[in-house]
Write a protein that holds these residues in place. Structure first.
Motif, PDB file in Angstrom:
ATOM      1  N   MET A  47       0.809  -1.065  -0.028  1.00  0.00           N
ATOM      2  CA  MET A  47       0.008  -0.120   0.072  1.00  0.00           C
ATOM      3  C   MET A  47       0.876   1.181   0.006  1.00  0.00           C
ATOM      4  O   MET A  47       2.049   1.277   0.390  1.00  0.00           O
ATOM      5  CB  MET A  47      -0.743   0.016   1.253  1.00  0.00           C
ATOM      6  CG  MET A  47      -0.490   0.119   2.568  1.00  0.00           C
ATOM      7  SD  MET A  47      -1.178  -0.127   3.970  1.00  0.00           S
ATOM      8  CE  MET A  47      -1.103  -1.787   4.044  1.00  0.00           C
ATOM      9  N   PRO A  48       0.349   2.415  -0.457  1.00  0.00           N
ATOM     10  CA  PRO A  48       0.978   3.698  -0.098  1.00  0.00           C
ATOM     11  C   PRO A  48       1.502   4.050   1.227  1.00  0.00           C
ATOM     12  O   PRO A  48       0.722   3.369   2.071  1.00  0.00           O
ATOM     13  CB  PRO A  48       0.044   4.890  -0.778  1.00  0.00           C
ATOM     14  CG  PRO A  48      -0.757   4.048  -1.592  1.00  0.00           C
ATOM     15  CD  PRO A  48      -1.002   2.453  -1.093  1.00  0.00           C
ATOM     16  N   LYS A  49       2.337   4.831   1.219  1.00  0.00           N
ATOM     17  CA  LYS A  49       2.991   5.143   2.773  1.00  0.00           C
ATOM     18  C   LYS A  49       1.957   5.836   3.600  1.00  0.00           C
ATOM     19  O   LYS A  49       1.893   5.523   5.040  1.00  0.00           O
ATOM     20  CB  LYS A  49       4.079   5.990   2.669  1.00  0.00           C
ATOM     21  CG  LYS A  49       5.343   5.218   1.748  1.00  0.00           C
ATOM     22  CD  LYS A  49       6.579   6.240   1.538  1.00  0.00           C
ATOM     23  CE  LYS A  49       7.839   5.499   1.192  1.00  0.00           C
ATOM     24  NZ  LYS A  49       8.811   6.545   0.859  1.00  0.00           N
ATOM     25  N   ASP A  50       1.197   6.685   2.949  1.00  0.00           N
ATOM     26  CA  ASP A  50       0.312   7.616   3.984  1.00  0.00           C
ATOM     27  C   ASP A  50      -0.795   6.573   4.495  1.00  0.00           C
ATOM     28  O   ASP A  50      -1.631   6.580   5.462  1.00  0.00           O
ATOM     29  CB  ASP A  50      -0.381   8.798   3.233  1.00  0.00           C
ATOM     30  CG  ASP A  50      -1.152   8.427   1.935  1.00  0.00           C
ATOM     31  OD1 ASP A  50      -0.909   7.281   1.258  1.00  0.00           O
ATOM     32  OD2 ASP A  50      -1.761   9.280   1.628  1.00  0.00           O
ATOM     33  N   GLN A  61      -1.724   5.498   8.329  1.00  0.00           N
ATOM     34  CA  GLN A  61      -3.173   5.817   8.846  1.00  0.00           C
ATOM     35  C   GLN A  61      -3.613   4.283   9.662  1.00  0.00           C
ATOM     36  O   GLN A  61      -4.240   4.439  10.557  1.00  0.00           O
ATOM     37  CB  GLN A  61      -4.381   6.094   7.612  1.00  0.00           C
ATOM     38  CG  GLN A  61      -4.586   7.554   7.395  1.00  0.00           C
ATOM     39  CD  GLN A  61      -5.934   7.647   7.052  1.00  0.00           C
ATOM     40  OE1 GLN A  61      -6.404   7.092   5.943  1.00  0.00           O
ATOM     41  NE2 GLN A  61      -6.822   8.226   7.758  1.00  0.00           N
ATOM     42  N   ILE A  62      -3.160   3.153   8.992  1.00  0.00           N
ATOM     43  CA  ILE A  62      -3.154   1.987   9.790  1.00  0.00           C
ATOM     44  C   ILE A  62      -2.536   1.718  10.975  1.00  0.00           C
ATOM     45  O   ILE A  62      -3.169   1.458  12.086  1.00  0.00           O
ATOM     46  CB  ILE A  62      -3.161   0.710   8.711  1.00  0.00           C
ATOM     47  CG1 ILE A  62      -4.143   0.851   7.529  1.00  0.00           C
ATOM     48  CG2 ILE A  62      -3.117  -0.369   9.613  1.00  0.00           C
ATOM     49  CD1 ILE A  62      -3.909  -0.367   6.573  1.00  0.00           C
ATOM     50  N   VAL A  63      -1.278   2.199  10.839  1.00  0.00           N
ATOM     51  CA  VAL A  63      -0.480   2.081  12.116  1.00  0.00           C
ATOM     52  C   VAL A  63      -0.911   3.134  13.058  1.00  0.00           C
ATOM     53  O   VAL A  63      -1.187   2.623  14.364  1.00  0.00           O
ATOM     54  CB  VAL A  63       0.864   2.411  11.663  1.00  0.00           C
ATOM     55  CG1 VAL A  63       1.659   2.505  13.001  1.00  0.00           C
ATOM     56  CG2 VAL A  63       1.497   1.085  10.985  1.00  0.00           C
ATOM     57  N   GLN A  77       2.604   3.825  -6.233  1.00  0.00           N
ATOM     58  CA  GLN A  77       2.050   4.198  -7.422  1.00  0.00           C
ATOM     59  C   GLN A  77       1.172   5.181  -7.544  1.00  0.00           C
ATOM     60  O   GLN A  77       1.233   5.815  -8.577  1.00  0.00           O
ATOM     61  CB  GLN A  77       1.560   2.955  -7.973  1.00  0.00           C
ATOM     62  CG  GLN A  77       2.706   1.726  -8.052  1.00  0.00           C
ATOM     63  CD  GLN A  77       2.155   0.257  -8.536  1.00  0.00           C
ATOM     64  OE1 GLN A  77       0.828   0.262  -8.745  1.00  0.00           O
ATOM     65  NE2 GLN A  77       2.829  -0.810  -8.411  1.00  0.00           N
ATOM     66  N   ASP A  78       0.359   5.119  -6.339  1.00  0.00           N
ATOM     67  CA  ASP A  78      -0.671   6.411  -6.436  1.00  0.00           C
ATOM     68  C   ASP A  78       0.043   7.830  -6.246  1.00  0.00           C
ATOM     69  O   ASP A  78      -0.528   8.765  -6.891  1.00  0.00           O
ATOM     70  CB  ASP A  78      -1.746   6.160  -5.142  1.00  0.00           C
ATOM     71  CG  ASP A  78      -2.226   4.793  -5.162  1.00  0.00           C
ATOM     72  OD1 ASP A  78      -2.398   4.158  -6.252  1.00  0.00           O
ATOM     73  OD2 ASP A  78      -2.358   4.174  -4.019  1.00  0.00           O
ATOM     74  N   ALA A  79       0.989   7.902  -5.464  1.00  0.00           N
ATOM     75  CA  ALA A  79       1.834   9.255  -5.513  1.00  0.00           C
ATOM     76  C   ALA A  79       2.243   9.564  -6.750  1.00  0.00           C
ATOM     77  O   ALA A  79       2.111  10.620  -7.151  1.00  0.00           O
ATOM     78  CB  ALA A  79       2.683   9.437  -4.391  1.00  0.00           C
TER      79      ALA A  79
END
Length: 579
Positions: free
Chosen positions: A101-104, A108-110, A362-364
């Motif tokens: 997943m993307p870093k942000d 959010q999960i962590v 990839q999203d960024a």
């Protein structure tokens, strides 16, 4: 985003396999419970921030905050939102098929999992201590006990909870049409509010420890808080164990259920557990697949074309149906984050990630390639360019074109604009003044005036070398554009302006010949600039065969444009033929 009604067949399919996260009410409940919690954190941090003015100011603001959050309605709303958000978010996390997943999104999960652990002690010593054991929880008492021993833990709680909420609000609001107008201000507040809250906490704490000590808690209160602490932390531990167990159950279920084959056009077939979303399948196998809303069904960047197997999929519903309708998608197009195939499928990714070098986020990278914003577009075209260059030597043409290019570039850049395209007999420039339409519109008009002055200078210097004087027509329009990278990699490309605003500016420039005017300025630019165009005649232009029209002002020459920008244009100043 509003959700439309759902089809019964889709509801049945969703409920049958237990994908609660796909139900519209669950998505909306998770969103609105998050907004309520963010509002609570915001008011709490603002209460901390007034500590800059002293503990008395904090306690005064606290009184008003308690009227909202410690009332019965506020209490039910707050704790109901907290429970709803924890349960639905945990369920959504447990159902993930991949942890790529993307870093942000990972943060959010962590951070979301860390918040209950960090906030438990704070809740015990404030709300629980006050409501159950009648303890003093005024700012003086709390700061006296916390500062400076708990400065690090409280700062950590502040940073984690605030960043979690800001990221969530950003992804929830980013597709609202008004969001880009407030994004810069929102970013400033997102940084300023926690900084001020920490400053207020420190200032208030330093004052509190120099005041007389508050009344110590009684042995009964301490014993009661110890029992409550055991109960609360046992509940948190139980929730954590249940969460881990839920992840294990879903993992085992995915291992034993049958798999489906998804064939990606250009990438070949992959096997994934039944119920895995197409977006998750792409991430599992490193197939480039952007999704700027992180798979929440709020954008259309992850859309795919179903090449075969469409009949085995349930019909779009809720957020997916609303998004597909908003872009006018054909029936074969679906959102990859919202479909979970239970039979073999063949698809084609419609919005692949651009660029040869594919990074982890990839999203960024997808967002680096295009952005929509308001800007003013200026289009200039030289008159009778073929006549100017007829029977000229190639060197003479090169001198004229290079001098024109150099002078025009300077005129544009001196007013904060950017040359988007430069061709032999014209150019297109974009003026974007940090999301302020007035700044961009005024800069474009001033640059247009300077361009005409430069052409007059060229005519004076090259009078003997040119068969006719150099003249130009200019069209200017303000509106929404897409700034897109065109090229074969982020480091090897050009940024180009795309969209209807560009087409209108081109049409306005072409209309300058018909109007026998040096400038044709749209009413959008005129209004955005704040200059007075009221004494010019507004003209209606039809742009295409569909009847699309635009209103504009024809400005005959640079003298008139000067008068407009100087605020000296008055009724009767213009030649009637030009008005």
């Amino acid at each position: 985003m509003s959700l439309t009604s759902t089809s019964p067949s889709r509801h049945t399919a969703v409920e049958a396999r237990g994908d609660l996260r796909d139900l519209p009410w669950a998505c909306m409940a998770r969103l609105w419970s998050g907004i309520i919690l963010f509002a609570f954190v915001l008011t709490h941090l603002l209460n901390h921030a007034v500590g800059i003015f002293g503990v008395g100011a904090m306690e005064y603001a606290q009184h008003w905050r308690w009227l909202l959050w410690q009332s019965w309605p506020g209490t039910v709303l707050l704790y109901g939102a907290a429970l709803t958000h924890m349960v639905l978010a945990s369920y959504r996390i447990a159902l993930r098929r991949t942890w790529r997943m993307p870093k942000d999104e990972a943060w959010q999960i962590v951070s979301g999992l860390a918040i209950p652990l960090l906030v438990a002690g704070h809740v015990l010593n404030t709300r629980v201590a006050s409501s159950w054991f009648d303890a003093d929880i005024s700012y003086h008492a709390i700061l006296y006990n916390l500062f400076p021993a708990a400065l690090f833990s409280q700062s950590m709680l502040l940073v984690v909870s605030w960043s979690h909420g800001v990221i969530g609000m950003h992804h929830a609001l980013r597709y609202m049409h008004w969001y880009r107008n407030v994004r810069v201000g929102g970013l400033v507040l997102a940084v300023l509010i926690p900084v001020l809250a920490l400053a207020g906490f420190v200032a208030g704490g330093r004052e509190a420890i120099h005041r007389p000590a508050p009344a110590a808690r009684t042995p009964e209160q301490i014993a009661g808080l110890d029992r409550a602490s055991t109960l609360v932390y046992s509940g948190v531990a139980g929730f954590a164990l249940g969460f881990v167990g839920l992840i294990g159950v879903f993992y085992i279920r995915r291992r034993v259920v049958h798999t489906v084959t998804v064939t990606y056009r250009g990438y070949g077939p992959v096997e994934v557990p039944c119920g895995t979303s197409l977006l998750e399948a792409s991430r599992m196998y490193h197939i480039p697949h952007p999704s700027t809303c992180r798979g929440r069904g709020r954008c259309s960047t992850c859309r795919v074309q179903i090449l075969s197997g469409a009949e085995t999929l349930p019909q779009p519903f809720g957020a997916e149906r609303a998004v597909l309708a908003s872009i006018g998608a054909p029936g074969s197009v679906r959102l990859a984050c919202q479909i979970r195939p239970e039979h073999d499928l063949s698809v084609r990714v419609l919005m692949p990630v651009l660029g040869r070098q594919l990074g982890g986020d990839q999203d960024a990278e997808a967002r680096e390639w295009a952005i929509e914003r308001d800007a003013t577009v200026l289009v200039l075209d030289l008159r009778a360019f073929s006549t100017l260059t007829h029977n000229r030597l190639p060197y003479e043409i090169a001198v004229l074109v290079n001098r024109f290019s150099s002078e025009m570039t300077q005129a544009v850049e001196s007013h904060g604009g950017r040359i988007d395209q430069m061709y032999g007999d014209g150019l297109m420039a974009v003026f974007d003044a940090s999301d302020k339409r007035a700044g961009g519109a005024r800069a474009a008009l001033r640059a247009a005036r300077d361009m005409t002055r430069v052409l007059e200078l060229l005519n004076s210097e090259m009078r003997g070398a040119l068969p006719i004087p150099v003249r130009a027509g200019i069209g200017i329009h303000t509106g929404s554009i897409v700034l897109a990278r065109v090229g074969d990699g982020v480091s090897d490309n050009l940024i180009r302006a795309i969209g209807n605003t560009v087409a209108v500016a081109v049409a306005l420039e072409a209309a300058s010949k018909e109007f026998v005017a040096d400038y044709v300025v749209s009413t959008e630019t005129a209004e955005a600039s704040g200059f007075d165009f009221s004494h010019l005649t507004k003209r209606e232009m039809t742009l295409d065969s569909n009847g699309m029209s635009v209103s504009a002002y024809a400005i005959p020459d640079v003298t008139t444009l000067d008068a407009i920008m100087a605020g000296k244009l008055r009724l009767g100043m213009l030649n009637p033929a030009h008005s």
